[in-house]
Design a protein around this motif. Structure first.
Motif, PDB file in Angstrom:
ATOM      1  N   GLU A 165       4.953  -4.829  -5.937  1.00 55.15           N
ATOM      2  CA  GLU A 165       4.564  -3.023  -4.942  1.00 55.15           C
ATOM      3  C   GLU A 165       3.817  -1.868  -6.133  1.00 55.15           C
ATOM      4  OE1 GLU A 165       8.864  -2.236  -3.982  1.00 55.15           O
ATOM      5  OE2 GLU A 165       9.123  -3.639  -2.718  1.00 55.15           O
ATOM      6  N   CYS A 166       3.438  -1.562  -5.788  1.00 52.00           N
ATOM      7  CA  CYS A 166       3.015  -0.613  -6.411  1.00 52.00           C
ATOM      8  C   CYS A 166       3.112   1.227  -6.463  1.00 52.00           C
ATOM      9  CB  CYS A 166       0.733  -0.806  -6.241  1.00 52.00           C
ATOM     10  SG  CYS A 166       1.064   0.007  -4.896  1.00 52.00           S
ATOM     11  N   CYS A 167       3.266   2.274  -6.836  1.00 49.29           N
ATOM     12  CA  CYS A 167       3.612   3.766  -6.354  1.00 49.29           C
ATOM     13  C   CYS A 167       2.318   4.720  -7.235  1.00 49.29           C
ATOM     14  CB  CYS A 167       4.972   3.996  -7.164  1.00 49.29           C
ATOM     15  SG  CYS A 167       5.604   3.114  -8.722  1.00 49.29           S
TER      16      CYS A 167
ATOM     17  N   ILE B 216       0.516  -0.921   0.033  1.00 48.60           N
ATOM     18  CA  ILE B 216       0.353  -0.045   0.521  1.00 48.60           C
ATOM     19  C   ILE B 216       0.619   1.282  -0.582  1.00 48.60           C
ATOM     20  CG2 ILE B 216      -2.054  -0.839   1.330  1.00 48.60           C
ATOM     21  CD1 ILE B 216      -0.699   0.584   3.748  1.00 48.60           C
ATOM     22  N   LYS B 217       0.378   2.287  -1.383  1.00 47.43           N
ATOM     23  CA  LYS B 217       0.582   3.628  -0.522  1.00 47.43           C
ATOM     24  C   LYS B 217       0.358   4.794  -0.324  1.00 47.43           C
ATOM     25  CE  LYS B 217       4.887   2.286  -1.879  1.00 47.43           C
ATOM     26  NZ  LYS B 217       5.416   1.136  -2.240  1.00 47.43           N
ATOM     27  N   PHE B 218       0.264   5.497   0.612  1.00 52.58           N
ATOM     28  CA  PHE B 218      -0.322   6.973   0.575  1.00 52.58           C
ATOM     29  C   PHE B 218      -0.273   7.470  -0.773  1.00 52.58           C
ATOM     30  CE2 PHE B 218      -1.359   6.190   4.572  1.00 52.58           C
ATOM     31  CZ  PHE B 218      -2.508   6.320   5.258  1.00 52.58           C
ATOM     32  N   ALA B 219      -0.889   8.182  -1.790  1.00 51.86           N
ATOM     33  CA  ALA B 219      -0.829   9.687  -2.257  1.00 51.86           C
ATOM     34  C   ALA B 219      -0.161  10.976  -1.740  1.00 51.86           C
ATOM     35  CB  ALA B 219      -2.311  10.041  -3.069  1.00 51.86           C
TER      36      ALA B 219
ATOM     37  N   LEU C  95      -2.981   3.694  -2.416  1.00 57.43           N
ATOM     38  CA  LEU C  95      -3.244   2.753  -3.828  1.00 57.43           C
ATOM     39  C   LEU C  95      -2.791   1.444  -2.679  1.00 57.43           C
ATOM     40  CD1 LEU C  95      -2.893   2.486  -6.361  1.00 57.43           C
ATOM     41  CD2 LEU C  95      -0.323   2.973  -5.980  1.00 57.43           C
ATOM     42  N   SER C  96      -3.565   0.305  -3.617  1.00 60.89           N
ATOM     43  CA  SER C  96      -3.189  -0.714  -2.788  1.00 60.89           C
ATOM     44  C   SER C  96      -2.943  -1.669  -4.453  1.00 60.89           C
ATOM     45  CB  SER C  96      -4.050  -1.441  -2.004  1.00 60.89           C
ATOM     46  OG  SER C  96      -5.657  -1.498  -2.961  1.00 60.89           O
ATOM     47  N   ARG C  97      -1.644  -3.198  -4.176  1.00 58.23           N
ATOM     48  CA  ARG C  97      -1.485  -3.440  -4.527  1.00 58.23           C
ATOM     49  C   ARG C  97      -2.643  -5.134  -4.345  1.00 58.23           C
ATOM     50  NH1 ARG C  97       1.491  -5.842  -9.838  1.00 58.23           N
ATOM     51  NH2 ARG C  97       0.042  -7.943  -9.638  1.00 58.23           N
ATOM     52  N   ASP C  98      -2.952  -5.857  -5.255  1.00 56.96           N
ATOM     53  CA  ASP C  98      -3.136  -7.282  -4.401  1.00 56.96           C
ATOM     54  C   ASP C  98      -2.401  -8.519  -6.140  1.00 56.96           C
ATOM     55  OD1 ASP C  98      -5.604  -7.702  -7.209  1.00 56.96           O
ATOM     56  OD2 ASP C  98      -6.501  -7.146  -5.002  1.00 56.96           O
TER      57      ASP C  98
ATOM     58  N   THR D  10      -5.003  -7.236  -9.479  1.00 62.37           N
ATOM     59  CA  THR D  10      -5.625  -5.358  -9.525  1.00 62.37           C
ATOM     60  C   THR D  10      -5.041  -4.693  -8.633  1.00 62.37           C
ATOM     61  OG1 THR D  10      -7.148  -5.803  -7.968  1.00 62.37           O
ATOM     62  CG2 THR D  10      -7.586  -6.201  -9.579  1.00 62.37           C
ATOM     63  N   LEU D  11      -4.848  -3.524  -8.988  1.00 68.02           N
ATOM     64  CA  LEU D  11      -4.521  -2.371  -8.761  1.00 68.02           C
ATOM     65  C   LEU D  11      -5.894  -1.796  -8.140  1.00 68.02           C
ATOM     66  CD1 LEU D  11      -2.221  -0.035 -10.785  1.00 68.02           C
ATOM     67  CD2 LEU D  11      -1.327  -0.795  -7.858  1.00 68.02           C
ATOM     68  N   LYS D  12      -5.489  -0.975  -6.693  1.00 68.06           N
ATOM     69  CA  LYS D  12      -7.004  -0.133  -5.945  1.00 68.06           C
ATOM     70  C   LYS D  12      -6.504   1.124  -5.759  1.00 68.06           C
ATOM     71  CE  LYS D  12     -10.271  -4.755  -5.400  1.00 68.06           C
ATOM     72  NZ  LYS D  12      -9.711  -5.467  -5.784  1.00 68.06           N
ATOM     73  N   LEU D  13      -7.564   2.100  -6.010  1.00 67.29           N
ATOM     74  CA  LEU D  13      -6.760   3.343  -5.868  1.00 67.29           C
ATOM     75  C   LEU D  13      -8.927   3.494  -4.698  1.00 67.29           C
ATOM     76  CD1 LEU D  13      -5.163   5.738  -5.720  1.00 67.29           C
ATOM     77  CD2 LEU D  13      -6.872   6.571  -7.337  1.00 67.29           C
ATOM     78  N   TRP D  14      -8.389   4.464  -3.154  1.00 62.61           N
ATOM     79  CA  TRP D  14      -9.348   4.156  -2.397  1.00 62.61           C
ATOM     80  C   TRP D  14      -9.030   5.811  -1.997  1.00 62.61           C
ATOM     81  CZ3 TRP D  14     -11.585  -0.516  -0.784  1.00 62.61           C
ATOM     82  CH2 TRP D  14     -11.014  -1.702  -0.927  1.00 62.61           C
ATOM     83  N   ASP D  15     -10.344   6.214  -1.599  1.00 61.53           N
ATOM     84  CA  ASP D  15     -10.723   7.434  -0.988  1.00 61.53           C
ATOM     85  C   ASP D  15     -10.505   7.762   0.243  1.00 61.53           C
ATOM     86  OD1 ASP D  15     -11.080  10.807  -0.092  1.00 61.53           O
ATOM     87  OD2 ASP D  15     -12.339  10.522  -1.939  1.00 61.53           O
TER      88      ASP D  15
END
Length: 515
Positions: free
Chosen positions: A402-404, A346-349, A356-359, A362-367
Motif C-alpha cells: 500500500e501507499c499513502c 492508489i490514493k488521491f491527495a 499516488l500509485s504503487r507498483d 516504484t511509487l509514482k505521483l500523477w497530476d
C-alpha cells in the motif's frame, strides 16, 4: 537601494527532511515469539480527524484506537495548532475496543472457502457521538456503528446480605420493621397493613422493588447493514464518497456503487469482464473516490494504468474520462515487465489534484491535469531487480504494497521487505528519501542518500529518482549491506491526516512514528 525599498524575500526551498522518532507499539512480539496467522494485521485506516485509528486482521477482527493527547490546557489540539501554540507532545493513542467483524464462511455453490480476513476498512461520517465504518473481506461488506452505551445494573436489592441466612429468613431476634422504598422504615408495627397481610414469625417484613441504575458506559459495536452477494470475485477495494451517502466496492472485474442505507441492491458502474474469459488481459486492482468531487473516481489495473471516470457521463462507465499510463521504455521488456507494472494501490491527495500509485518496484505521483506520464517516480527497492527471478519463485513478486500521502501533500510513503518503509519528499527540489524500520529504533537501517543536483522546476515531466546504491554484487543484501528478509514485509501503512505521524503494520504489531 532607497531606504523605502523592501528586500525581496528569497524563494522558499524544499522542506527539510523529517527526523522520525518512535512513538508507540501495540502487540509487540517478544524475541522468538511465534506469530499466529489470525493476528497478522491486514488493514489500517485513520479517520478524517486523525483522532481514531482502525486496524483489521486476518482473523476477521477490527480493533479501534483513540487519541489521548487531543486536549491541552482545555483547548482542543487543532485550535492550538491554529494559534501556533507550541505543542510538545506527539500523537498518542490508546486501545478503545475491538469486535469480530467477519467469520469464516463456505460458499456451497462454488465449493469455496471464504476466509474472514479483513481486506479494507473505511471510516464513514460520525453522527451523534457514534463512530461508523465499513469493513470487508473477500465477499461481504459490513457497515458498523460503534457507540457508548450505558450499562444497566440492578441495585437496592431486598435484603442486606450480611443478615441473610440459608433459606432467606432474617437472622435477627428483633421485631421486623417495614422497609420503605428509600431504605427507611416507619416507626410503627408492620401489621398496620391489616389482618389479610401478615408475615410468619421470623419471615420477610417487606418487599422492596429492585431499582435499575446505569453508571458505567460500555462501547458496543453493532452491525447496521450487510452488503452481500454482489461480487463474483474477491473484493480488493472499498471507498466512500464525499457525499456521505454512497460508496463503491471493487473486485477484479467489476466496480459496484452502493447507497449506505440500501443493502439489497447495488449498481454496476464498471465491468471489464470480456465475453470470453480467455480474452481477459487485465484486471482491476484498486479503486478510490475523489476526496471532494462526488462524481469522480479512479481505478487502477494490473497493466499499470489508472483510469479516471465521471459518473455523470453514463450509467455504465466503460469509457474513461482520463487515462494515465507510462509508455514502456524501448528495449526494457522482460518476462517480469507486466508483473511488476501491476498497480497494487492508489490514493488521491487530500486536495484531489494528485494520485499516488504503487507498483512492485516504484511509487509514482500523477497530476490529474497531465496524462502524459507521472510527474515523479520514486524507486522503492531498486536493489531487488537482480532478485526478480527468486521473488517470482517464492510468489513475493505478487505482494500488494500500500501507499499513502501526508496531509499537506509534501511527502509520500510505502513499505518494503525486512519490515522497512520509505518516506520520500515530493515537493519541487526535494531530495528527501528516508528508509525506516518498523521497530523501536526506526533509523537503525537509515541509508544516507548521496546529494544530487537540484532539478529544474520548469521541467514538467520531471522524474525524481531516489535510488539506493544497488546491491547487484550481492543481491541478498540491501543498500546498507544488511541481509534482506522476504518473509517480513511491511504491506500496510497510513499517514495521519493532519500531522507527520505514520502507523504501520509489521505482522501482528502496530508501530507508530512521528516527526
Amino acid at each position: 537601494m532607497n531606504g523605502g525599498d523592501e528586500v525581496a524575500a528569497a524563494p522558499a526551498g524544499p522542506p527539510q527532511s523529517l527526523d522520525w522518532k518512535f512513538s508507540q507499539v501495540f502487540g509487540e512480539r517478544t524475541a522468538g515469539e511465534e506469530v499466529q496467522e489470525v493476528d497478522i494485521i491486514s488493514a489500517i485506516e485513520f479517520d478524517k480527524t486523525g483522532d481514531h485509528l482502525a486496524t483489521g486482521d486476518r482473523g476477521g477482527r477490527v480493533v479501534l484506537f483513540e487519541r489521548t493527547d487531543t486536549k491541552d490546557h482545555g483547548v482542543p489540539r487543532r485550535d492550538l495548532e491554529r494559534m501556533e501554540y507550541p505543542i510538545g507532545r506527539h500523537p498518542e493513542f490508546r486501545y478503545k475496543t475491538e469486535f469480530q467483524s467477519h467469520e469464516p464462511e463456505f460458499d456451497y455453490l462454488k465449493s469455496l472457502e471464504i476466509e474472514e480476513k479483513i481486506n479494507k476498512i473505511r471510516w464513514c461520517q460520525t453522527a451523534n457521538g457514534a463512530l461508523f465504518l465499513l469493513s470487508t473481506n473477500d465477499k461481504t461488506i459490513k457497515f458498523w456503528k460503534v457507540q457508548e452505551k450505558k450499562v444497566k445494573k440492578i441495585s437496592d436489592m431486598n435484603l442486606d446480605p450480611s443478615k441473610a441466612v440459608g433459606n432467606g429468613s432474617i437472622a435477627s431476634s428483633s421485631t421486623p420493621k417495614l422497609c420503605l422504598a428509600n431504605g427507611g422504615s416507619p416507626d410503627r408495627s408492620y401489621n398496620y397493613l391489616g389482618n389479610d397481610f401478615s408475615f410468619p414469625p421470623g419471615g420477610l417484613p417487606s418487599l422492596r422493588l429492585p431499582v435499575v441504575t446505569s453508571q458505567e458506559t460500555n462501547l458496543v459495536a453493532r452491525c447496521r447493514r450487510v452488503y452481500a452477494h454482489a461480487h463474483d470475485y474477491h473484493i480488493n477495494s472499498v471507498s466512500n464518497n464525499s457525499d456521505g451517502e454512497t460508496f463503491i466496492s471493487a473486485d477484479d472485474l467489476r466496480i459496484n456503487l452502493w447507497n449506505l442505507e440500501i443493502s439489497n441492491q447495488s449498481f454496476n458502474i464498471v465491468d471489464v469482464k470480456p465475453a470470453n474469459m480467455e480474452d481477459l488481459t487485465e484486471v482491476i486492482t484498486s479503486a478510490e473516490f475523489h476526496p471532494t468531487h462526488c462524481n469522480t473516481l479512479a481505478y487502477s489495473s494490473s497493466k499499470g494504468s489508472i483510469r479516471v471516470i465521471d459518473l455523470r457521463q453514463s450509467a455504465l462507465c466503460d469509457s474513461h474520462a482520463k487515462l494515465f499510463e507510462e509508455p514502456e521504455a524501448p528495449g526494457s521488456r522482460s518476462f517480469f515487465t507486466e508483473i511488476i507494472a501491476s498497480i497494487s494501490d492508489i490514493k488521491f491527495a487530500r486536495d484531489g489534484r494528485y494520485i499516488l500509485s504503487r507498483d512492485y518496484m516504484t511509487l509514482k505521483l500523477w497530476d490529474i491535469n497531465m496524462d502524459s506520464g507521472p510527474v515523479a517516480t520514486f524507486q522503492v527497492h531498486e536493489y531487488l531487480r537482480p532478485k526478480l527471478c527468486d521473488l517470482y519463485e517464492n510468489d513475493s513478486i505478487f505482494d500488494k504494497f500500500e501507499c499513502c500521502l501526508s496531509g499537506d501533500g509534501l511527502r509520500v510513503a510505502t513499505g518494503s521487505y525486512s519490515n522497512l518503509f520509505r518516506v520520500f519528499g515530493c515537493a519541487p527540489g526535494s531530495t528527501e528519501a528516508t528508509t525506516l524500520e518498523a521497530s523501536k529504533n526506526p533509523m537503525r537501517r537509515q541509508v544516507q542518500t548521496p546529494s544530487r543536483p537540484s532539478r529544474s522546476l520548469s521541467s514538467i515531466t520531471r522524474v525524481v529518482r531516489r535510488e539506493l546504491i544497488t546491491g547487484a554484487e550481492n543481491p541478498g543484501v540491501d543498500a546498507n549491506g544488511n541481509a534482506f528478509d522476504f518473509t517480513t514485509k511491511l504491506l500496510h501503512l497510513a499517514w495521519h491526516p493532519t500531522e507527520n505521524s505514520i502507523a504501520c503494520a509489521a505482522a501482528n504489531s502496530l508501530y507508530m512514528y512521528y516527526a
